[in-house]
Enzyme design. Sequence first.
Site, mmCIF file in Angstrom:
data_model
loop_
_atom_site.group_PDB
_atom_site.id
_atom_site.type_symbol
_atom_site.label_atom_id
_atom_site.label_comp_id
_atom_site.label_asym_id
_atom_site.label_seq_id
_atom_site.Cartn_x
_atom_site.Cartn_y
_atom_site.Cartn_z
ATOM 1 N N HIS A 1 -3.172 7.192 2.239
ATOM 2 C CA HIS A 1 -3.421 5.830 1.945
ATOM 3 C C HIS A 1 -4.578 5.492 2.474
ATOM 4 O O HIS A 1 -4.874 5.802 3.794
ATOM 5 C CB HIS A 1 -2.679 4.720 2.055
ATOM 6 C CG HIS A 1 -3.111 3.488 1.853
ATOM 7 N ND1 HIS A 1 -3.837 2.851 0.965
ATOM 8 C CD2 HIS A 1 -2.869 2.397 2.709
ATOM 9 C CE1 HIS A 1 -4.020 1.749 0.942
ATOM 10 N NE2 HIS A 1 -3.882 1.221 2.328
ATOM 11 N N CYS B 1 0.849 -1.267 0.170
ATOM 12 C CA CYS B 1 -0.022 -0.047 0.128
ATOM 13 C C CYS B 1 0.937 1.058 0.007
ATOM 14 O O CYS B 1 0.349 2.235 -0.098
ATOM 15 C CB CYS B 1 -0.983 -0.007 1.356
ATOM 16 S SG CYS B 1 -1.921 -1.504 1.377
ATOM 17 N N ASN C 1 -10.314 -0.207 0.805
ATOM 18 C CA ASN C 1 -8.956 -0.048 0.741
ATOM 19 C C ASN C 1 -8.275 -0.637 -0.801
ATOM 20 O O ASN C 1 -8.550 -1.796 -0.997
ATOM 21 C CB ASN C 1 -8.408 -0.946 1.708
ATOM 22 C CG ASN C 1 -6.684 -0.889 1.893
ATOM 23 O OD1 ASN C 1 -5.985 -0.467 0.724
ATOM 24 N ND2 ASN C 1 -5.977 -1.244 3.071
HETATM 25 N N1 COA Z 1 -17.376 -7.965 11.676
HETATM 26 C C1 COA Z 1 -17.911 -7.714 13.026
HETATM 27 N N2 COA Z 1 -17.062 -8.461 13.982
HETATM 28 C C2 COA Z 1 -15.774 -8.347 13.463
HETATM 29 C C3 COA Z 1 -15.053 -8.320 12.256
HETATM 30 C C4 COA Z 1 -15.958 -7.930 11.300
HETATM 31 N N3 COA Z 1 -15.599 -7.757 9.957
HETATM 32 N N4 COA Z 1 -13.808 -8.277 12.347
HETATM 33 C C5 COA Z 1 -13.557 -8.637 13.447
HETATM 34 N N5 COA Z 1 -14.655 -8.594 14.376
HETATM 35 C C6 COA Z 1 -14.719 -8.697 15.860
HETATM 36 C C7 COA Z 1 -13.581 -9.476 16.309
HETATM 37 O O1 COA Z 1 -13.575 -10.858 16.123
HETATM 38 C C8 COA Z 1 -13.715 -9.156 17.705
HETATM 39 O O2 COA Z 1 -14.554 -9.792 18.534
HETATM 40 P P1 COA Z 1 -14.416 -10.198 19.920
HETATM 41 O O3 COA Z 1 -14.157 -8.937 20.679
HETATM 42 O O4 COA Z 1 -15.633 -10.960 20.322
HETATM 43 O O5 COA Z 1 -12.986 -10.906 20.140
HETATM 44 C C9 COA Z 1 -13.970 -7.550 17.768
HETATM 45 O O6 COA Z 1 -14.657 -7.414 16.577
HETATM 46 C C10 COA Z 1 -12.966 -6.622 17.656
HETATM 47 O O7 COA Z 1 -11.844 -6.895 16.863
HETATM 48 P P2 COA Z 1 -10.614 -6.045 16.701
HETATM 49 O O8 COA Z 1 -9.721 -6.684 15.877
HETATM 50 O O9 COA Z 1 -10.015 -5.593 18.188
HETATM 51 O O10 COA Z 1 -11.313 -5.009 15.720
HETATM 52 P P3 COA Z 1 -10.698 -3.465 15.461
HETATM 53 O O11 COA Z 1 -11.188 -2.352 15.996
HETATM 54 O O12 COA Z 1 -9.308 -3.502 15.620
HETATM 55 O O13 COA Z 1 -11.069 -3.640 13.878
HETATM 56 C C11 COA Z 1 -10.013 -3.695 11.722
HETATM 57 C C12 COA Z 1 -10.513 -4.424 13.154
HETATM 58 C C13 COA Z 1 -9.288 -4.585 10.809
HETATM 59 C C14 COA Z 1 -10.896 -2.675 11.267
HETATM 60 C C15 COA Z 1 -8.812 -2.633 12.274
HETATM 61 O O14 COA Z 1 -7.850 -3.373 13.180
HETATM 62 C C16 COA Z 1 -8.182 -1.877 11.113
HETATM 63 O O15 COA Z 1 -8.737 -1.260 10.450
HETATM 64 N N6 COA Z 1 -6.636 -2.258 11.199
HETATM 65 C C17 COA Z 1 -5.885 -1.776 10.174
HETATM 66 C C18 COA Z 1 -6.224 -2.635 9.039
HETATM 67 C C19 COA Z 1 -5.710 -1.924 7.850
HETATM 68 O O16 COA Z 1 -5.786 -0.757 7.409
HETATM 69 N N7 COA Z 1 -4.905 -2.572 6.904
HETATM 70 C C20 COA Z 1 -4.314 -2.387 5.738
HETATM 71 C C21 COA Z 1 -3.312 -1.530 5.913
HETATM 72 S S1 COA Z 1 -2.504 -1.181 4.500
#
Ligand code: COA
Length: 326
Positions: free
Chosen positions: A252, A111, A282
Amino acid sequence: MTGQIIGTGACVPEKVINNQELEGLVETSDAWIQERTGIERRHIAVKETTVSMAAKAASEALKEAELPPEQIDLILVSTMSPEEIMPCTACKVQREIGASRAVCFDLSAACSGFVMAYVTACAYIEAGIFQNILVIGSECLSNVTDWSDRGTCILFGDGAGAAVLTAAEETKYLPSIYSDGSRGGALTLKSRQNHNPFGKEAPAGDEGTSYYIEMDGQAIFKFAVRSIPQAVEEVLRKNHLHKSDIRYYVLHQANERIVEAVAKRLGEPAYKFPMNMKEYGNTSSASIPLLIHEMKEKNMLHSGDRLVLAGFGGGLTWGTAIITWK
Ligand code: COA
């Protein structure tokens, strides 16, 4: 002397998939996706390919630049979702658009790819090697997404953005670009490994296995919100500029919360951080040129505006570059 953008173009697939449609695939909800990411829908390729989208975006950028394809010296494509490893996507784009004189190669920096490609193109121009360069970010991430993994499949979309750079008597800005391979395991997209007759076995269960993006979402989130403000401060410092000299920060488009956190850490107002991940998700290396093109179409960019481009992603890789709008 440096590279100046004189034309931009974009292409996204026709098919739009909204969050509700993903509720039928994995246990998720429109409300969760919007709250955690800011994404409402994404464009997903059915007929389109990494090459076809790149070629369409490139042709549009060339049209605006009023340059015939034969005058392009270099085509540089950033992608992590090529149709084939070889020939490279840039060579296929050359064939599609008839840029017969161009040197062509791809660049792989996930990215951060568009920022890395832009910086590479400027370096070629500043060295006097090339005059006109087509820089493209094109991704068909739907091909490398695990549609049963709710932690990743809700995030990504397909698309391409292109920019034509030409040598111009403009101020040259130093970029701030970085990599940290020791943390690369947080975001991966593996490729298949064959055995060889000299003792290397293919990994167990590898036969016929497809590989997908895997991610430690929280680690990537923290990495982005810490490293991007530092890279912005650094690029301003080394070019003797202040935040008040910057019209927009074009980040990004991974996640609305990341962009908001970066704005907050920099103490800059939200309006300086345009976003469009709501519409596209994304799109990895396509996200920055897609956003620049959209800003241009909306008449948000004016001659002399200084923009900071900021990319971050797999590798890990990240970085910032400053451009002056034509
Ligand atoms: N829908 C519903 N629930 C979801 C889910 C989805 N799509 N994905 C994860 N969950 C759940 C998890 O299982 C977790 O449940 P639990 O509390 O029962 O264990 C809960 O939601 C929280 O998960 P978590 O991973 O802590 O969520 P988060 O707030 O970190 O959000 C992302 C997840 C992926 C959206 C976030 O971490 C993120 O945006 N990270 C950066 C990713 C990115 O930008 N990547 C590319 C970079 S180039």
